[in-house]
Design a protein around this motif. Structure first.
Motif, short mmCIF file in Angstrom:
data_model
loop_
_atom_site.label_atom_id
_atom_site.label_comp_id
_atom_site.label_asym_id
_atom_site.label_seq_id
_atom_site.Cartn_x
_atom_site.Cartn_y
_atom_site.Cartn_z
N SER A 27 -20.56 30.09 76.34
CA SER A 27 -21.42 31.10 75.71
C SER A 27 -22.85 31.03 76.22
CB SER A 27 -21.38 30.97 74.18
OG SER A 27 -21.93 29.73 73.80
N VAL A 28 -23.22 29.94 76.87
CA VAL A 28 -24.55 29.83 77.47
C VAL A 28 -24.76 30.95 78.50
CG1 VAL A 28 -24.03 28.26 79.38
CG2 VAL A 28 -26.25 28.19 78.32
N PHE A 29 -23.67 31.42 79.11
CA PHE A 29 -23.78 32.49 80.09
C PHE A 29 -24.14 33.83 79.46
CE2 PHE A 29 -21.13 29.41 82.39
CZ PHE A 29 -21.93 29.26 83.51
N SER A 30 -24.03 33.92 78.14
CA SER A 30 -24.40 35.17 77.48
C SER A 30 -25.92 35.38 77.46
CB SER A 30 -23.82 35.22 76.06
OG SER A 30 -24.33 34.17 75.28
N ILE A 31 -26.68 34.39 77.92
CA ILE A 31 -28.13 34.59 78.02
C ILE A 31 -28.48 35.54 79.17
CG2 ILE A 31 -28.72 32.36 76.99
CD1 ILE A 31 -29.44 31.42 79.88
N PHE A 32 -27.56 35.65 80.13
CA PHE A 32 -27.79 36.58 81.24
C PHE A 32 -27.54 38.00 80.78
CE2 PHE A 32 -26.36 32.67 83.43
CZ PHE A 32 -27.52 32.42 84.16
N PRO A 33 -28.31 38.95 81.28
CA PRO A 33 -28.04 40.35 80.93
C PRO A 33 -26.63 40.74 81.37
CG PRO A 33 -30.11 40.13 82.15
CD PRO A 33 -29.44 38.79 82.17
N ASN A 34 -26.00 41.67 80.62
CA ASN A 34 -24.64 42.10 80.94
C ASN A 34 -24.49 42.57 82.37
OD1 ASN A 34 -23.40 41.44 78.55
ND2 ASN A 34 -23.54 43.50 77.69
N TRP A 35 -25.51 43.22 82.90
CA TRP A 35 -25.36 43.77 84.25
C TRP A 35 -25.20 42.65 85.29
CZ3 TRP A 35 -28.74 42.88 88.26
CH2 TRP A 35 -30.01 42.41 87.93
N ILE A 36 -25.81 41.49 85.04
CA ILE A 36 -25.64 40.36 85.97
C ILE A 36 -24.25 39.75 85.80
CG2 ILE A 36 -26.41 38.02 86.54
CD1 ILE A 36 -29.26 38.90 85.85
N SER A 37 -23.88 39.45 84.57
CA SER A 37 -22.56 38.87 84.30
C SER A 37 -21.46 39.80 84.79
CB SER A 37 -22.38 38.63 82.80
OG SER A 37 -23.37 37.77 82.31
N ASN A 38 -21.64 41.09 84.58
CA ASN A 38 -20.62 42.04 84.98
C ASN A 38 -20.51 42.19 86.50
OD1 ASN A 38 -19.59 42.57 82.45
ND2 ASN A 38 -20.94 44.32 82.11
N LYS A 39 -21.60 41.96 87.22
CA LYS A 39 -21.53 41.98 88.70
C LYS A 39 -20.58 40.89 89.18
CE LYS A 39 -24.58 44.97 90.34
NZ LYS A 39 -24.15 46.17 90.99
N ILE A 40 -20.71 39.70 88.62
CA ILE A 40 -19.83 38.59 88.98
C ILE A 40 -18.40 38.90 88.54
CG2 ILE A 40 -19.33 36.13 88.58
CD1 ILE A 40 -22.45 35.87 88.13
N TYR A 41 -18.27 39.37 87.31
CA TYR A 41 -16.95 39.72 86.78
C TYR A 41 -16.29 40.78 87.66
CZ TYR A 41 -13.26 41.06 83.65
OH TYR A 41 -12.02 41.32 83.13
N ASP A 42 -17.04 41.82 88.00
CA ASP A 42 -16.49 42.91 88.82
C ASP A 42 -16.04 42.41 90.19
OD1 ASP A 42 -16.84 44.82 86.85
OD2 ASP A 42 -18.76 45.53 87.64
#
Length: 137
Positions: free
Chosen positions: A94-109
């Motif tokens: 959950s520490v990764f939730s500090i990143f904005p969704n657009w950053i996390s989603n780039k990796i996810y995508d």
């Protein structure tokens, strides 16, 4: 969506993706509080849920977490919410939730875009074993 269990979180997943299948198996094994139920995105029920909540499947095609009557999440946010519910060491993710969704989603995508190339694809959705059949809707 009255036929869905009200006290469970529904994970919609890509039923032909080997990575997604392995992830579902992993979640089942570590879901000690029996929080989750699973539905393949490609199934009739999966399509009904997607239509009901109004998710644009052109924006996500691999994972959706649906909390009936509350909210839905997709991509990285869904993955982090699921990890948080597994408890133990997974809550550290959950520490990764500090990143904005657009950053996390780039990796996810990036992973989602390459998942078939890296992990392969099935010809059909998995058929759950009798031991885990109750986890699938």
């Amino acid at each position: 969506m009255e036929n869905l269990p009200k006290d469970k979180k529904i994970i919609l997943f890509d039923g032909v993706c080997n990575l997604c299948d392995a992830t579902v198996q992993y979640i089942i094994k570590h879901d000690k509080e029996d929080v989750f139920r699973f539905v393949a995105l490609q199934s009739e029920l999966g399509q009904e849920i997607i239509k009901h909540i109004g998710v644009d499947t052109s924006k996500t095609d691999s994972i959706i977490l649906y909390e009936q009557g509350h909210a839905y999440y997709y991509k990285a946010e869904a993955a982090l919410k699921i990890a948080g519910k597994l408890g133990g060491i997974y809550t550290l993710l959950s520490v990764f939730s500090i990143f904005p969704n657009w950053i996390s989603n780039k990796i996810y995508d990036y992973v989602a875009k390459n998942r078939y190339k890296w992990y392969g694809k099935k010809d059909a959705c998995m058929i759950p074993t009798p031991e885990i059949k109750s986890k699938f809707l």
